[in-house]
Design an enzyme around this catalytic site. Structure first.
Site, short mmCIF file in Angstrom:
data_model
loop_
_atom_site.label_atom_id
_atom_site.label_comp_id
_atom_site.label_asym_id
_atom_site.label_seq_id
_atom_site.Cartn_x
_atom_site.Cartn_y
_atom_site.Cartn_z
N GLN A 116 0.66 -11.50 -3.07
CA GLN A 116 -0.79 -11.53 -3.07
C GLN A 116 -1.31 -11.05 -4.41
OE1 GLN A 116 -0.97 -8.66 0.25
NE2 GLN A 116 -2.29 -10.13 1.26
N HIS B 238 -5.02 -1.85 -4.73
CA HIS B 238 -5.56 -0.75 -3.94
C HIS B 238 -6.41 0.12 -4.84
CE1 HIS B 238 -2.17 -2.15 -1.50
NE2 HIS B 238 -3.03 -1.92 -0.53
N ARG C 201 7.33 -10.79 5.46
CA ARG C 201 6.89 -10.48 6.83
C ARG C 201 7.60 -11.44 7.76
NH1 ARG C 201 0.33 -9.70 5.88
NH2 ARG C 201 0.58 -8.20 4.18
N CYS D 174 0.78 -1.23 0.00
CA CYS D 174 0.00 0.00 0.00
C CYS D 174 0.82 1.30 0.00
CB CYS D 174 -1.05 0.00 1.10
SG CYS D 174 -0.70 -1.04 2.51
N ASP E 176 -2.86 -8.58 -4.96
CA ASP E 176 -3.14 -7.39 -4.18
C ASP E 176 -3.52 -6.21 -5.09
OD1 ASP E 176 -3.24 -5.84 -1.92
OD2 ASP E 176 -1.08 -5.43 -1.86
N HIS F 141 -8.19 -1.57 0.30
CA HIS F 141 -7.19 -2.63 0.13
C HIS F 141 -7.97 -3.89 -0.17
CE1 HIS F 141 -4.18 -0.42 2.79
NE2 HIS F 141 -5.31 0.16 3.11
N LYS G 107 -13.62 -3.88 7.62
CA LYS G 107 -13.25 -4.81 6.56
C LYS G 107 -14.21 -5.97 6.44
CE LYS G 107 -10.21 -7.49 9.54
NZ LYS G 107 -9.01 -8.30 9.65
#
Length: 645
Positions: free
Chosen positions: A385, A389, A367, A338, A387, A515, A469
């Site tokens: 991911q 945004h 991570r 992000c 992923d 996200h 979320k």
RNA sequence: GCCUACAUAGCUCAGACGGUAGAGCACUUCCUUGGUAAGGAAGAGGUCACCGGUUCAAAUCCGGUUGUAGGCUCCA
């Protein structure tokens, strides 16, 4: 004598003398039900079978086949186990012993290590206590009475629990023989009702889950209403072990791990094909749903992480590259995409006309997860991911969420996920942004969920600190729940990075960020999907889609031609060139879970055909090569699910 | 990170009492040229996770480290 009217679930009414028990209600319905009954729900409250009923009410009798009934049985079995442990080790101290789905556990302070042999011994003792058929009796106690009773028995943990129960609440205890346990209940009426159980495993746990507290031994077990159900459960667990993605990953040569880089998966060639196919699938949806893919850096100066809040909230999970010369120049490897995306957003002035801006990124994330939580592909330290945004105006949130639901549905349909749970997590105690926009966002999310006909549970206070979320969960082979899809609203990051757009009145406005990841981490997804399918991937995902099996070495050349023809249409084909009989080659291909086997011998070579054998379907006879290529291509392009799912 | 257990050939596993390693499958070679889930023979393959200690001698006993598994806490 007064009578009461009990309304059954089917609407019919039973009239019995006042003071009758739920067990007597069950007996009046039928002996089978009375035999199986474990508890009853009276006017919505679950109670014991031997409580006298004094007034009219609705009633339903619970058996181990109902979820709530099963819970009672499991809970009672936990007591039976605690009873057995206390009989064997009177000095043991009981903590808590709840029912889970299909299992129960009891946390016990016990000097003795719980070895498999001891587990058997406890189980044998449980059998003995069950055969003795002790009556299970409920007692209501005042707080001082309860405290005194359990203090006298040396049950320090129980005493602690009692001290925390608020004064007005009822405290109850259940006894069976010389055993007594603090418990809300309800429970089965006697220990003889518990017949089909098994102790499963042991582990350790801290009192109240806090590592500063005492270590307790946790014993897991299961219990069922019949021998058959118990055996079915145990058999299912055995089967689940066979589809453990860690085993399948090794057997199918998809990925491996190395001690030199714990929890950083190595994807072998076959695993990489699956990985890349998933990425291509998501890309095809990105095209359809209006996403733009971006590539962003791996390493950023810590300034960025300080600004994004990760330095404060997430640092313990970050890989940091230290610079001895200059602490200002430390770098952080990205754990999330992000902040990088906000930099692309703010690379130029943005107009409302550009929104929503949807930036997708398959970037690798790192991570640092604590060593104890790592597990195969489902919990790793390096992953990527699907992923993205979404930067949009507050007014656009609803439409974006709606479009995401459609996308999720499309994705889950392709993979055949049906047993999905959806949760909406709302504002936690510590949250950023003003409560009003939180409330508004939560309403948008729940309204959109409702409008889309999605069943969901609200998890109050479980949202991220930056926004509410929606999470989707599915279960793996061992019935463990995994989050795949997550959709998170974020009011904080646009603020922190000072993101703006110019609206249609030439005014600067703040965008909202969403996200979202649908598959979640590709690593975890592959792990979960391997278990979901037991490695039987649909044709489009199978690393080897078709294998050509020549009947003898004389057909090697023709086999090569078939392979070439398939590969020219991008069908992943191989030839089994080994000097083996056809039966052995078929066996090998079946074990390798290759969906399409093409047997070629003299007949096929002469007619330019192949004999098709599909996994789970067997011999399908000879087909012209050109025809086969067309049908396989179509199946791949449509991402058809395999017929075993 | 904490608790408990485990670590022998690529895989699955044997190896009482300490005397220096074995099977099946997979792999390589040869024979066999076969029609829908295992053809035959031979061969190669291990610093017994790593480091240290006890001992004349350690895969085996002891300590530590690393990794893995199941939990606790956390999470995509």
């Amino acid at each position: 004598m007064t009578h009461i009217q009990m309304t059954l679930p089917d609407g019919s009414i039973k009239e019995l003398p006042a003071g009758s028990t739920p067990l007597e209600v069950a007996e009046s319905i039928g002996p089978r039900l009375a035999h199986d009954a474990v508890a009853a729900v009276v006017d919505g409250v679950t109670i014991d079978l031997n409580v006298p009923l004094e007034r009219d009410a609705t009633i339903s009798i619970l058996t181990p086949r109902d979820e709530r009934g099963h819970e009672v049985l499991l809970h009672s079995t936990a007591h039976l186990m605690a009873h057995a442990v206390k009989t064997l080790f009177p000095q043991a101290k009981l903590a808590i012993g709840p029912a889970l789905e299909e299992r129960f556990y009891y946390d016990i302070e016990l000097e003795e290590p719980v070895t498999p042999e001891l587990l058997e011994k406890i189980e044998a003792e449980m059998k003995r206590l069950s055969d003795a058929d002790y009556r299970v009796e409920r007692r209501v106690l005042s707080q001082p009475e309860a405290a005194q009773l359990f203090k006298g028995r040396g049950e320090d943990y129980k005493v602690e629990i009692i001290s925390e129960i608020s004064a007005g609440d009822t405290i109850s205890a259940y006894s069976q023989g010389d055993f007594i346990d603090l418990c809300r209940g309800p429970h089965v009426t006697s220990t003889g009702r518990i017949k089909y159980f098994k102790l499963l495993s042991t582990s350790s746990a801290y009192w109240r889950g806090d590592e500063r507290n005492n270590v307790l031994q946790r014993i897991y077990g299961t219990a069922w209403g019949s021998r058959k159900e118990l055996n079915t459960y145990l058999h299912r667990q055995e089967e689940a072990k066979k589809r453990d993605h860690r085993k399948l990953g090794r057997d199918l040569d998809l990925f491996s791990f190395h001690a030199i880089a714990p929890a950083h998966p190595f994807f072998h060639p076959k695993g990489t094909i699956i990985y890349n196919e998933l990425v291509e699938f998501m890309r095809s949806l990105y095209f359809k749903y209006g996403y733009d893919e971006v590539i962003t850096p791996q390493i950023f100066g810590v300034e960025l992480w300080k600004k994004s809040g990760h330095w404060e909230h997430y640092r313990e999970h970050m890989y940091i590259i230290a610079d001895d010369e200059d602490p200002e120049r430390w770098k952080g490897v990205k754990p999330m995409n992000c902040p990088g995306h906000t930099l692309i957003y703010s690379a130029k002035h943005r107009s409302y006309r550009e929104l929503p801006l949807r930036l997708a990124d398959f970037g690798r994330l790192h991570r640092f997860e604590k060593s104890g939580v790592l597990s195969g592909l489902t919990r790793v330290r390096s992953f990527s991911q699907d992923d993205a945004h979404i930067f949009c105006t507050p007014e656009q949130i609803g439409a974006e969420i709606q479009s995401l639901f459609a996308m999720v549905q499309e994705v889950y349909a392709v993979f055949g996920f049906e047993d999905v749970e959806v949760k909406l997590s709302t504002r936690p105690e510590k949250s950023m942004g003003d409560p009003e926009s939180w409330d508004k966002a939560e309403v948008i999310l729940s309204d959109t969920l409702t409008q889309s006909g999605i069943n969901f549970q609200v998890e109050a206070g479980e949202g991220a600190f930056y926004g509410p979320k929606i999470d989707y969960f599915i279960r793996d082979a061992l019935n463990r729940r995994w989050q795949l899809t997550t959709i998170q609203l974020d009011f904080s990051l646009p603020e922190r990075f000072g993101l703006t757009y110019i609206d249609d009145h030439s005014q600067e406005q703040r965008p909202v960020m969403i996200h979202r990841a649908l598959l979640g981490s590709l690593e975890r997804f592959i792990g979960v999907y391997l278990e979901h399918t037991a490695g039987d991937f649909p044709l489009w995902l199978a690393p080897v889609q078709a294998i050509v099996l020549p009947v003898s070495e004389k057909r090697l050349e023709y086999a090569g031609q078939v392979k070439k023809a398939l590969r020219s249409r991008r069908i992943r084909a191989e030839v089994d060139q080994r000097d083996e009989k056809i039966g052995a080659k078929i066996r090998q291909s079946e074990l390798g879970k290759i969906p399409v086997m093409l047997i070629v011998g003299e007949k096929e070579e002469q007619s330019n055909t192949v004999s098709v054998r599909r996994r789970h379907q067997g011999d399908l006879g000879a087909v012209a090569l050109t025809e086969l290529i067309e049908s396989l291509s179509e199946e791949i392009d449509n991402r058809t699910r395999s017929n075993t799912q």
